[in-house]
Design a protein around this motif. Structure first.
Motif, PDB file in Angstrom:
ATOM      1  N   GLY A  72       0.806  -1.213   0.000  1.00 16.40           N
ATOM      2  CA  GLY A  72       0.000   0.000   0.000  1.00 16.40           C
ATOM      3  C   GLY A  72       0.839   1.262   0.000  1.00 16.40           C
ATOM      4  O   GLY A  72       0.443   2.291  -0.542  1.00 16.40           O
ATOM      5  N   SER A  73       2.026   1.182   0.585  1.00 15.71           N
ATOM      6  CA  SER A  73       2.904   2.358   0.606  1.00 15.71           C
ATOM      7  C   SER A  73       3.777   2.389  -0.654  1.00 15.71           C
ATOM      8  O   SER A  73       4.779   3.071  -0.679  1.00 15.71           O
ATOM      9  N   GLU A  74       3.410   1.662  -1.650  1.00 19.61           N
ATOM     10  CA  GLU A  74       4.128   1.569  -2.913  1.00 19.61           C
ATOM     11  C   GLU A  74       5.491   0.915  -2.715  1.00 19.61           C
ATOM     12  O   GLU A  74       6.471   1.287  -3.332  1.00 19.61           O
ATOM     13  N   ASP A 201       0.216   6.603  -2.782  1.00 16.71           N
ATOM     14  CA  ASP A 201      -0.349   7.097  -4.032  1.00 16.71           C
ATOM     15  C   ASP A 201       0.535   8.156  -4.661  1.00 16.71           C
ATOM     16  O   ASP A 201       0.818   8.117  -5.856  1.00 16.71           O
ATOM     17  N   SER A 202       0.959   9.125  -3.872  1.00 18.21           N
ATOM     18  CA  SER A 202       1.826  10.167  -4.425  1.00 18.21           C
ATOM     19  C   SER A 202       2.769  10.660  -3.342  1.00 18.21           C
ATOM     20  O   SER A 202       2.387  11.451  -2.487  1.00 18.21           O
ATOM     21  N   ARG A 203       3.977  10.162  -3.402  1.00 17.80           N
ATOM     22  CA  ARG A 203       4.955  10.505  -2.375  1.00 17.80           C
ATOM     23  C   ARG A 203       5.257  12.004  -2.333  1.00 17.80           C
ATOM     24  O   ARG A 203       5.240  12.594  -1.255  1.00 17.80           O
ATOM     25  N   PRO A 204       5.520  12.657  -3.479  1.00 23.80           N
ATOM     26  CA  PRO A 204       5.838  14.088  -3.414  1.00 23.80           C
ATOM     27  C   PRO A 204       4.694  14.907  -2.837  1.00 23.80           C
ATOM     28  O   PRO A 204       4.928  15.823  -2.037  1.00 23.80           O
ATOM     29  N   ALA A 205       3.469  14.578  -3.229  1.00 25.30           N
ATOM     30  CA  ALA A 205       2.337  15.339  -2.720  1.00 25.30           C
ATOM     31  C   ALA A 205       2.211  15.147  -1.215  1.00 25.30           C
ATOM     32  O   ALA A 205       1.987  16.097  -0.474  1.00 25.30           O
ATOM     33  N   ALA A 206       2.400  13.909  -0.773  1.00 27.41           N
ATOM     34  CA  ALA A 206       2.293  13.642   0.661  1.00 27.41           C
ATOM     35  C   ALA A 206       3.355  14.428   1.420  1.00 27.41           C
ATOM     36  O   ALA A 206       3.119  14.978   2.485  1.00 27.41           O
ATOM     37  N   SER A 267       0.788  -0.947  -7.289  1.00 30.05           N
ATOM     38  CA  SER A 267       1.238   0.434  -7.466  1.00 30.05           C
ATOM     39  C   SER A 267       0.941   1.295  -6.249  1.00 30.05           C
ATOM     40  O   SER A 267       1.243   2.478  -6.250  1.00 30.05           O
ATOM     41  N   GLY A 268       0.388   0.708  -5.206  1.00 34.91           N
ATOM     42  CA  GLY A 268       0.242   1.448  -3.963  1.00 34.91           C
ATOM     43  C   GLY A 268      -0.987   2.339  -3.924  1.00 34.91           C
ATOM     44  O   GLY A 268      -1.729   2.492  -4.899  1.00 34.91           O
TER      45      GLY A 268
ATOM     46  N   VAL C 353      -3.279  13.960  -4.486  1.00 35.27           N
ATOM     47  CA  VAL C 353      -3.033  12.528  -4.366  1.00 35.27           C
ATOM     48  C   VAL C 353      -4.135  11.896  -5.217  1.00 35.27           C
ATOM     49  O   VAL C 353      -5.266  11.746  -4.757  1.00 35.27           O
ATOM     50  N   PRO C 354      -3.811  11.557  -6.456  1.00 34.56           N
ATOM     51  CA  PRO C 354      -4.875  11.297  -7.438  1.00 34.56           C
ATOM     52  C   PRO C 354      -5.793  10.134  -7.093  1.00 34.56           C
ATOM     53  O   PRO C 354      -6.972  10.171  -7.401  1.00 34.56           O
TER      54      PRO C 354
END
Ligand SMILES: Nc1ncnc2c1ncn2[C@@H]1O[C@H](COP(=O)(O)OP(=O)(O)OP(=O)(O)O)[C@@H](O)[C@H]1O
Ligand SMILES: Nc1ncnc2c1ncn2[C@@H]1O[C@H](COP(=O)(O)OP(=O)(O)OP(=O)(O)O)[C@@H](O)[C@H]1O
Ligand SMILES: [Mg+2]
Ligand SMILES: [Mg+2]
Lengths: 321, 336, 547, 369
Positions: A72-74, A201-206, A267-268, C353-354
């Motif tokens: 889940g954490s990719e 889902d999106s490391r940079p955004a997080a 893909s997390g 976070v899409p």
């Protein structure tokens, strides 16, 4: 317009069915296998048999829970099998101090491997598959250094943990179920769970949203290590021996398969605990079916390959390439 | 022939418990052809002070491998031989490079415990180029003795399977349904132990039917899981033939877990580890066919004779013991 | 006047996504030698239409005609081969590949042996980019370029193909006036060559500057097509929003209302922010209730400044103090705890976070506050989400829709909601209106005003100069990662800003060849430094800037 | 990043020190880059001197961290063990690395597209068994049969991944089981080992020598040179990078995403099968117990060689260095000669960690600059 503007709804048709299949396909698979066995396998419907399947699936399931978090954490955790081996070695070394001390040491050992995994991934930025691959090699070696060969574990408490039951249901099943509920709750209801999904889902955004990315990642791998260690502990109890060479061999692959077949994408960004449980059960039933029908190894492997692909095909994210 | 008594005396004198209690004995079987350094094209040398390379196939993590390596090491030490070791960790390609590395490192003589019988071409070539004598232990190499290698010391796995079948026939009275817990697929040991067993059944006890054949990969845990499935689907099983002790012990665990009593299902295994022999005493296992891992004395003695220029046999088949109700308790000390 | 021949046309086009009818019976025609504007609110379906035209999505219903023949493109490649060249919204290039390889992917020059001729490729790439005022080492990976420069590469790529139709989906959203002008030059040249151009933008000035025809989409339907010159601004806006002319006139299109009361003591002060090659001692102060604009050319370090303040970039030297308390540098959580919120420039990869829902995206940053002992309180989240979905008019099928499925503008609003839910002291807005439609833009601007009135300190980075000037109380001008000027009070005008930027560009020339490679503000570039004011010259004064 | 002329140029030259020859393709690319720089007006883009040097240095490290480690380790081993730096030992290492190297070559392509191929170990064994079986009907059959079958397995992988959109990890995990199942099926559950006639021409492919160097080494070198050229200098190669760099963007830019993916999996299957075939010729038999864990070795080698597992970045010469590094580590452990088998594993695990950490750290520095 001021409100959430609801779009014109679409007729529920084929795509709904596909979506349903994706979400519940793995349960369907379990049911199909059960039906097949009920029809074609001798002595399948017996409480003893279900008990056997439940006991056998427990360690895979527990490891798969940790794996689901990692995925889940990719990421992915290839070291779980070796952590099981390490835990069995530690267990037999510390069994002399009593079962609780041994359990404590085992959990610390699993957490320590997880901590190294997590630190490599979170601080150094090593890719999970490589970091945990190195630990997979190293931890198994360490297990063998600590306990160079199989050793019997004679302990009444361990023995009853391995084969005892309460109200007709084995202890290990309670433990596995309890852990599944706990992990499911963690994913759904805790801050950590939400943050984990966002990071996956999106490391940079997080990161820019101020989430404690490193802490979460390390926690994920520590949890995965602890769960694998618990699985190793239970497997040892069942075997009433510590076998650092063979215990947990290829467990990482079974666990990943269970998770993915259960509908958690590699893909997390999404974790499905119910699906993971069903995935583990599906794999267990498949193995049992193939053994009970006494298929030769070649057909066993081919059948497993086909079922995995089918299950994942049904559960695939539609529209995603 | 004559080598054996000498070696027994040797080890008897030695305080090393292992060899004292159960040194290998040479059986009568196998080809009686011999080999000499001259025929092989090797130069004579003094074993004392020579460098011997030992390539082990699997991790020293099971009783058989531990006893095997320990026996080689102990004997090398005793004889003052410099020993180089390598462990292939169950990877065949690694074993090939391991032996080549040993050759490159200057081993004068090589002892191999092969992971597989076939595929030794490159190693044999390198060894031949340097005329390095090779002795293989416990498993054979498919090549020409006294040309590609000097000799093979080990058990006859097919024979072990046959003897296990004999025990099974005795235990069951030649009737009933039995299961086989196979070793790792593709492994020579698995293949031969299966072949010997089923051949002998066909020949002597057509009433015994093999109804279940699944791999337990030589491991206790896997043996246990498979047996658990087995007793659910075939509760009436009469006997279980496990191709090594570990799987047999796993089967015992499974039977216990299913509430069976000792002796309900006859178990016959191969190897002769302490735990398994103990289980005979406990009546869980009917019989164990021994596969003796203590190759050290015999291997070095063969090398010694060979390097001195004497004749050695190309195939030295060792006499494996057996454990059953009658001798288990008494011979428990001999088990490894 | 006979209309020029049709090149690409669709009729009765319908396209559904799960739960959304993105295109509903749309008709659209692109003609040779005509620049056709495609406008509409966020989520109106512009990008979807373009994707259907170019084979990314397949239509559910409707007929596509290309060069008069019925056509169907199965893949973007097929469309490209047929002569349709597209710049998609959001830069769609390969960040790890070199600039030149990106430019030539799929049509690399080859040697006699069929191998790629890198010498020629690099030479041609260099020449092509120079034409667009981008001077970079074309062998560098693309990601070392700023968003604007990447956009120019995408443009160069699209235009260098032999195409009959060139489609541009919001190509200017991250461009500077100077580059916008370059782009317009290109568009005019294409038009003169008889190529059909489809142009999407939320900046009305730009439309009036280059477009001939306009099609307005609203909620997935085409509601108007006609010559742009005959459609006034207000009319256009009312068509897009679906509101009456009068309403629009009353509200205006720019939401800024003018100056604010700024507090005395700065709420945030940044001192001597330094980062190798990027920032050279930037210092600035933000007062509560003030909107501080950050001006500068592309690559001048505005994004870096904002990120450095927010702790998202480790600093070589310098420090940030919030309300007198110094911050640990390089830690986003620390900055957020101190009350700094950053709306990042790159919405797609650093913002949303899409895969998570609208609801979870909004609640993401404030999760710790919404939970007790690590357990999330769903009720409190619902409350917050509800508030902001209403306040920002976020358009989604439900709060549980994935953010990745929303239109760009709505994604931006979700991000704004995420930060407003944090009740920050300082809000750093990097291109907050990028890709936002006129209606939403006004809303966002109004919101910025309100926030400032509430006593928030706001840092505004905005490439649209008009917007920057109108929105800011004070403007700090950056160049090459250093502060080169400050406008305050009555000096906050476009002219003054243009002057500051122009001086900056001139000084840069004085720097000689030792100067960094990143700026497009090269004097030998295609346009004159004073030009960029042109496109922002209000050409149509029907709409007043202030409401 | 991989684009830097400065970095790649070094590869071409230094690949040779690794033991098995240079990689022509990368060299070409490096030169081409240099040529462009020379032909362009120098003042146009002069990188800041400091930045340039630092960047270049760490680029060099990132791409060649493994090479540096290899050189250092080789040097230390040569000084420590007399029998290490001998022609015989190098030749042994080269030949026995060749098979893994060929597998890693295919894996490099797959990983650059952002995928992974776990089936290579099983496909490798299957290839060897089929080749050995086929060798009784002549060299052509021995070569073609495994290539056709293994190529088909790769094709199935590719189709499931590219067309059905399944995750590469799980698809190739399944085909790893499937391929092993087929192998067991054709060998009577592993009981039958097909032998290669030692006199046959086919056996020479594995055992023959040219200029004192084994045939597998030559074949590997040729394959790597071709692989490097294909990856660097052909459109297909560009598509491989593009698909791995950003699949959606690549599709929008008109790259044939599905075709590229299918091709790399077919390539990986073919190369794994070929490696198995060569190995069978070398061992003169179709050994059935090979290949376990080979996929992990190949992945480790590729990653150590500087290829990014997330795709979009990588080069074949690095993978070669990665394979050699793994081999030298193993050889050094054998040189010590008395390490317990359990400790051996701990040592190699620790070594992996050190190399990976060094590599990642250097790579990150580069990204930060
Ligand atoms: N892949 C997708 N899956 C589901 N819904 C989608 C998808 N792509 C677009 N949509 C929906 O289709 C509608 C139209 O989106 P589109 O991107 O075309 O808007 P737009 O006009 O380009 O807006 P903007 O100006 O913000 O870019 C939106 O409601 C959006 O949520
Ligand atoms: N036109 C260009 N040519 C070459 N490199 C550029 C160009 N524009 C930006 N860059 C590079 O991108 C880096 C980041 O620029 P960035 O876009 O973050 O700056 P900015 O001032 O925030 O501008 P904007 O927000 O308008 O894009 C710069 O340090 C520079 O190296
Ligand atoms: Mg759009
Ligand atoms: Mg910026």
């Amino acid at each position: 317009m001021a409100d959430v503007a609801l779009r014109k709804a679409m007729p529920a048709d084929r795509s709904e069915l596909l979506r349903w299949l994706r979400d519940y396909g793995v349960y369907g698979g379990v049911v199909a296998l059960l039906l097949f066995n009920i029809a074609f396998t001798e002595h399948f419907v017996s409480s003893e048999n279900f008990r056997t399947q439940a006991i056998q699936v427990a360690p895979i399931l527990i490891v798969a829970l940790g794996m689901a978090l990692a995925i889940g954490s990719e990421g992915v955790d290839l070291s779980v099998g070796s952590v099981m081996a390490l835990s069995t070695s530690l267990l037999s070394l510390y069994m002399g101090y009593g079962i609780w001390v041994a359990l404590f040491v085992v959990i610390i050992g699993g957490a320590a491997v997880g901590l190294v995994n997590g630190s490599l991934i979170a601080f150094i930025g090593v890719q999970p598959i490589v970091a945990t691959l190195a630990l997979m090699v190293g931890a198994r070696g360490l297990a063998l250094v600590l306990l160079p060969q199989l050793k019997d574990v004679h302990d009444p408490a361990m023995a009853s943990l391995g084969s005892g039951d309460f109200a007709g249901i084995p202890y290990v099943v309670y433990i596995a179920a309890g852990l599944a509920v706990a992990v499911g709750f963690t994913v759904r209801r805790t801050t950590f769970g939400r943050q984990l999904l966002a990071i996956g889902d999106s490391r940079p955004a997080a990161k820019l949203a101020g989430l404690p990315v490193r802490r979460v990642l390390i926690t994920v791998y520590v949890l995965s290590g602890i769960l694998a260690a618990i699985a190793g502990f239970l497997a040892t109890a069942r075997l009433s021996a510590s076998d650092p060479t063979a215990l947990g061999d290829l467990m990482e692959l079974s666990a990943i398969t269970a998770v993915v077949v259960g509908g958690t994408p590699l893909s997390g960004g999404r974790v499905r605990i119910g699906g993971t449980v069903a995935g583990a059960v599906l794999i267990q039933l498949l193995t049992a079916t193939l053994i009970k029908h006494d298929l030769p190894p070649s057909w066993t492997q081919i059948a497993q390959a086909v079922v995995i692909v089918l299950a994942v095909y049904v559960a695939r994210e539609r529209g995603k390439r | 022939g004559c080598a054996k008594s000498e070696e027994d005396a040797d080890s008897g004198a030695d305080s090393a418990k292992d060899s004292a209690q159960n040194g290998q004995e040479v059986a009568d079987g196998g080809s009686s052809e011999t080999c000499t350094a001259k025929a092989y094209g090797a130069e004579k040398l003094d074993l004392k002070g020579a460098t011997v390379g030992f390539s082990q196939s699997e991790k020293e993590a099971n009783p058989f491998r531990i006893a095997e390596t320990a026996s080689i090491k102990a004997e090398a030490k005793k004889r003052g031989v410099k020993l180089l070791t390598a462990n292939a960790q169950s990877k065949f390609s690694k074993q090939i490079s391991d032996v080549q590395d040993l050759i490159a490192k200057g081993a004068d003589l090589i002892v191999i415990a092969p992971l597989n019988s076939d595929g030794w071409e490159p190693v044999l070539k390198s060894a031949a180029a340097k005329k390095i004598p090779i002795v293989t232990i416990d498993r054979k190499i498919n090549a020409t003795p006294c040309k590609d290698y000097v000799s093979f010391i080990g058990s006859d796995f097919t024979e072990q399977g046959k003897r296990a079948a004999d025990q099974m026939i005795k235990a069951t009275g030649g009737k009933g349904e039995i299961a086989i817990l196979l070793g790792t697929p593709g492994n020579n040991v698995t293949t031969e132990r299966t072949k010997g067993f089923t051949d002998r059944l066909k020949e002597k006890a057509p009433g015994l039917k093999v109804v279940f054949k699944q791999t337990g990969e030589f491991a206790r845990g896997k043996g246990q899981s498979v047996t658990e499935q087995l007793i659910q689907s075939k509760p009436e099983i009469t006997g279980i033939y496990a191709e090594n002790d570990e799987m047999g012990l796993g089967a015992v665990n499974a039977l216990k877990g299913a509430g069976k009593q000792p002796g309900d299902v006859k178990i016959v295994t191969i190897d002769g580890t302490k735990s398994a022999v103990q289980r005979i005493v406990d009546k869980w296992i009917y019989g164990v066919v021994e596969s003796n891992p203590r190759f050290g004395p015999l291997a070095f003695q063969t090398l010694d004779a060979f390097t001195k220029g004497s004749e050695v046999r190309q195939e030295i088949v060792i006499k494996d013991g057996a454990y059953n109700e009658a001798n288990a308790e008494a011979d428990l000390g001999k088990a490894y | 006047m006979t209309s020029p021949p049709e090149v690409l046309a669709v009729r009765g086009l319908t396209r559904r996504f799960p739960g959304v009818l993105a295109l509903d019976d749309v008709s659209f025609t692109a003609r040779a030698g005509e620049v056709h504007a495609l406008v509409g609110e966020n989520g109106a379906g512009k990008s979807t239409l373009i994707k259907v035209l170019t084979g990314v999505h397949q239509p559910d219903e409707g007929e596509l005609r290309y060069l008069g023949e019925p056509a169907a493109f199965g893949t973007p490649l097929a469309a490209q081969h047929a002569g349709i060249s597209t710049i998609y919204q959001e830069v769609n290039l390969i960040p790890l590949m070199s600039v030149a390889r990106n430019l030539f992917l799929g049509r690399e020059p080859r040697t006699r042996f069929g191998l790629i001729d890198f010498t020629r490729m690099h030479r041609e790439a260099d020449r092509a980019l120079r034409d667009y005022g981008v001077r970079v080492d074309v062998r560098q990976p693309l990601r070392t370029l700023g968003v604007g420069a990447q956009q120019m590469v995408a443009l160069a790529r699209a235009v260098s193909v032999d195409a009959r139709v060139v489609i541009m989906d919001e190509p200017t959203s991250s461009l500077e006036p100077r580059e916008v002008e370059t782009l317009f030059g290109v568009i005019r040249r294409l038009r003169d060559q008889g190529i059909a151009v489809v142009y999407v933008s939320h900046r009305l000035d730009e439309l009036y500057a280059v477009c001939d025809t306009v099609t307005v989409l609203r909620d997935g339907r085409s509601v108007h097509t006609g010559p742009l010159a005959e459609t006034g601004r207000v009319e256009l806006v009312s068509l897009m929003l679906g509101r009456s002319l009068g309403d629009v006139r009353k509200e205006g299109v720019t939401g800024f209302s003018g100056a604010h009361e700024a507090g005395r003591e700065p709420v945030l002060s940044a001192e001597n922010l330094t980062r190798r090659h990027e920032l050279h001692g930037v210092s600035l102060e933000i007062h509560p209730g003030e909107v501080l604009g950050l001006g500068g050319l592309l690559g001048s370090g505005r994004t870096e400044t904002a990120k450095a303040i927010a702790g998202a970039l480790p600093l070589g030297a310098g420090r940030v103090t919030v309300a007198g308390v110094p911050l640990r540098s390089g830690s986003t959580p620390a900055a957020i705890r101190a009350g700094i919120s950053l709306l990042p420039e790159d919405r797609k990869s650093e913002g949303i976070v899409p895969g998570l829902s609208v609801r979870e995206n909004i609640a993401l940053a404030c999760l710790p506050r919404m939970s007790r002992m690590g357990l999330v309180s769903e009720a409190r989240i619902d409350e917050v989400v509800d508030t902001y979905v209403k306040r920002l008019r976020i358009k989604a099928s439900s709060p549980h829709q994935k953010v990745g499925e929303l239109s760009g503008g709505n994604q931006q609003k979700v991000l704004l909601a995420r930060w407003l839910a944090m009740h920050p002291k300082v809000l750093l807005l990097d291109e907050p209106t990028r890709g936002i439609d006129v209606g939403a833009k006004a809303e966002v601007q109004k919101l910025i005003d309100e926030l400032a009135d509430d006593g928030l300190g706001v840092l505004l980075v905005c490439s649209d100069i008009e917007e920057l000037i109108e929105g800011s109380d004070r403007v700090v001008v950056l160049r090459e990662g250093s502060v080169v000027g400050e406008l305050s009070g009555d000096d906050v005008t476009e002219d003054e800003l243009m002057r500051a930027l122009a001086t900056a560009a001139e000084e840069q020339t004085g720097d000689g060849p030792g100067g960094p490679d990143k700026s497009t503000g090269d004097p030998s570039g295609p346009s004159d430094p004073s030009d960029p004011s042109d496109p922002s010259d209000p050409s149509d004064e029907e709409v007043t800037a202030h409401g | 990043m991989r684009e830097d002329a400065s970095g790649t140029k070094a590869t071409g030259g230094t690949g040779g020190t690794g033991g098995t020859g240079g990689t022509g393709g990368t060299k070409d690319d490096g030169n081409a880059g240099g040529g462009a720089a020379a032909s362009a007006p120098p003042a146009a883009y002069e990188p800041e001197p400091g930045a340039g040097r630092g960047e270049r240095l760490s680029a060099l490290f990132q791409q060649h961290g493994a090479l540096v480690a290899l050189v250092v380790l080789t040097a230390i081993a040569s000084l420590s063990f007399d029998s290490f730096a001998t022609g015989g030992n190098f030749e042994n290492m080269a030949v026995s690395s060749a098979f893994l190297a060929v597998v890693a070559l295919g894996m490099t392509f797959v990983i650059i597209t952002g995928g992974i191929d776990l089936s290579v170990g099983s496909v490798f064994v299957l290839g060897g068994v089929l080749a050995a079986w086929g060798s009784q009907y002549g060299t052509l059959v021995a070569l073609l049969l495994p290539l056709v079958v293994c190529g088909l397995i790769g094709l199935v992988n590719g189709l499931l991944i590219a067309k059905a959109g399944l995750a590469p990890f799980i698809v190739t995990l399944a085909s790893m089981l499937g391929a092993r199942g087929i192998m067991l099926n054709v060998t009577d559950e592993g009981a039958k080992t097909y032998l290669v006639d030692k006199g046959a021409f086919f056996a020479k492919l594995g055992q023959g020598k040219l200029l004192g160097i084994g045939a597998p080494v030559w074949i590997t070198v040729v394959l790597f040179v071709v692989g490097a050229v294909v990856l660097r200098r052909t459109r297909f190669g560009q598509h491989v990078y593009a698909v791995g760099g950003n699949e959606d963007a690549a599709a929008l830019m008109g790259a044939p995403v599905a075709r590229t993916k299918i091709t790399v999996y077919v390539l990986s299957g073919l190369l794994a099968g070929l490696a198995g075939t060569l190995n069978a010729a070398w061992l003169a038999s179709g050994v059935t117990i090979l290949g376990f864990g080979m996929e992990l070795d190949a992945i480790a080698a590729v990653v150590i060689g500087g290829t990014l597992l997330s795709g979009g970045l990588g080069f074949v010469s690095g993978s070669l260095v990665g394979v050699l590094l793994l081999k030298v580590i193993q050889n050094v452990i054998n040189q010590i000669g008395s390490l317990d088998s359990a400790y051996q594993q701990v040592v190699s695990g620790a070594f992996l960690v050190v190399v990976i950490v060094a590599q990642t750290w250097l790579g990150k520095r580069r990204q930060m600059l």
